[in-house]
Write an enzyme that holds these catalytic residues in place. Structure first.
Site, PDB file in Angstrom:
ATOM      1  CB  SER A 232       8.521   5.553  -5.993  1.00 28.71           C
ATOM      2  OG  SER A 232       8.270   4.690  -4.911  1.00 28.71           O
ATOM      3  CG  ASP A 325       0.759   5.941  -4.539  1.00 27.65           C
ATOM      4  OD1 ASP A 325       1.059   4.884  -3.945  1.00 27.65           O
ATOM      5  OD2 ASP A 325       1.589   6.832  -4.802  1.00 27.65           O
ATOM      6  CG  HIS A 357       3.507   3.814  -6.140  1.00 21.68           C
ATOM      7  ND1 HIS A 357       3.672   5.087  -5.631  1.00 21.68           N
ATOM      8  CD2 HIS A 357       4.738   3.229  -6.094  1.00 21.68           C
ATOM      9  CE1 HIS A 357       4.937   5.260  -5.285  1.00 21.68           C
ATOM     10  NE2 HIS A 357       5.601   4.156  -5.567  1.00 21.68           N
TER      11      HIS A 357
END
Length: 440
Positions: A232, A325, A357
């Protein structure tokens, strides 16, 4: 709709936080008068319950004995990360696990990985993970410098999801890992996180001649095989460090897991998720006030002013994308650009369908955490349909909805666990220079 009608039985928990380079006292949030909730997160806060069981909020979110209107009036809502109030107060919500339950560095019996904390020569905290070495030859462990995620706003190298994940990765890949505890926005806006991570990486690399500060790295680190990776926001950091001329020249490879990229013009898949689209349109300017906007090359490497990815000088690269995601399409497009411009070996794309995600950080959820997540999803769904404050839901209806939602989440966890095992297999192969299965 009164949120009390269907979530008054949810678990209460302590609230506290740790962020950046220090620890604040953990405190209990004062009781707040029951009132109508406008969102699931607000409902959770009013009832002393967070999105994930016992998730913490920062001490500076606790109301004073005589709060002013500005203490509760929202200026900027960045759920699920944080909320900023008009008084300037920041309320962090935390994304994974119990924010009061940070994991101490220690020997992990399950993996036989030992960890310890250190401070770099420029003051950046790091956590070092050493797999079981026994009679291994000196300098035989490949080195990975890892940058955690959390939108540059939350999380920590001592967060249970990251600590547990890196113990597992260090053991299975037989790799020495240094996890960087960079400072967080908004207290420390970007580029502070980039600077902290670059300083930590260069500090690690100073051990390549065996005269560094940490004996574990001096004795066991193989700097012919140095990697950087993150998920991320940490994937974003990995990209930006790899693009920098200040990065060490001996980086063998980079692994970007569900990297946080965005842009001024929304992609087709992003338009299908208006809630996340609105969140990310607000997020970048909040963490980077001096930015030129959403086409800033640091967040949009596909943008009109972004430099060529040929600047990435390492030998190998892999990008991981989760099919469900919000960032998946940009991850794929980044991988395509990397394949056309990268000067090393052909970059790899590992696509995992049906999962969301950073799913790999929560695959070992407890029954209690699953129930809490189910309650959160149920509240989200219900609040979409019930807008009238006078509506009261019967307990039997609520329990039925919760049971169905819980069962659905359990099935999803089974899928996530399978995909997480595949991701681990792919990472182990990548770090050890072997063919990466199920990649393109």
């Amino acid at each position: 709709m009164s949120i009390v009608s269907f979530c008054s039985s949810l678990p209460a928990g302590p609230h506290g936080f740790k962020h950046g380079r220090g620890t604040r006292d953990m405190v209990h949030m004062p009781c707040i008068v029951r009132r109508t909730a406008r969102s699931p997160a607000q409902a959770c806060r009013l009832l002393r319950w967070n999105k994930y069981h016992c998730a913490a909020v920062p001490t500076n979110s606790s109301l004073s004995p005589s709060p002013t209107p500005l203490d509760v009036e929202i200026e900027l809502d960045l759920e699920p990360f944080l909320i900023k109030y008009k008084s300037g107060r920041i309320e962090r919500l935390g994304r994974f696990g119990d924010r009061t339950d940070y994991v101490e560095a220690s020997l992990d019996p399950a993996t036989e990985v030992t960890s310890r904390d250190a401070i770099t020569d420029t003051g950046v905290p790091v956590r070092i993970y050493l797999p079981k070495v026994d009679d291994s030859p000196p300098n035989s462990l490949r080195v990975l410098v890892y940058f955690h995620g959390g939108a540059f706003l939350v999380e920590d190298s001592a967060s249970p999801p990251y600590h547990n994940y890196l113990n597992n990765l260090a053991s299975k890949a037989n790799i020495l890992i240094v996890s960087v505890n960079y400072r967080l926005a908004p207290e420390y806006p970007l580029p502070v996180a980039y600077d902290d991570c670059m300083e930590a990486l260069n500090w690690v690399n100073k051990h390549s001649d065996g005269t560094g500060q940490e004996d574990w790295i001096n004795k066991h680190g193989d700097f012919d095989h140095l990697f950087i990776s993150g998920d991320s926001a940490g994937g974003n950091i990995t990209h930006n460090i790899a693009m920098s001329t200040d990065a060490p020249k001996n980086i063998e490879g980079i692994a970007l897991v569900h990297p946080y990229f965005f842009g001024k013009v929304a992609l087709e898949t992003e338009l299908q998720d208006p809630t996340n689209l609105l969140l990310h349109r607000k997020l970048w300017s909040f963490i980077t006030p001096e930015s030129e906007g959403l086409d800033d090359p640091r967040v949009n490497p596909l943008g009109p002013t972004a430099p060529s990815l040929e600047k990435i000088k390492c030998k190998r690269a892999v990008v991981f994308v989760a099919g469900e995601d919000f960032h998946s399409e940009r991850g794929r497009k980044y991988s395509e650009k990397l394949k056309s411009e990268f000067k090393g070996e052909v970059p790899l794309l590992c696509n995992h369908d049906g999962v969301g995600h950073v799913y790999h950080l929560s695959v070992d959820a407890t029954e209690e955490e699953i129930e809490s997540a189910a309650a959160w999803k149920m509240m989200t769904d219900l609040l979409k349909f019930y807008k009238d404050n006078d509506v009261v839901l019967e307990g039997s209806i609520v329990e039925s909805l919760k049971a169905k939602t819980t069962e659905g989440i359990k099935k999803m966890k089974e899928i996530e666990k399978g995909m997480s095992e595949r991701m681990m297999e792919q990472l182990v192969a990548f770090y050890n220079g072997k063919p990466v299965p199920y990649s393109s």
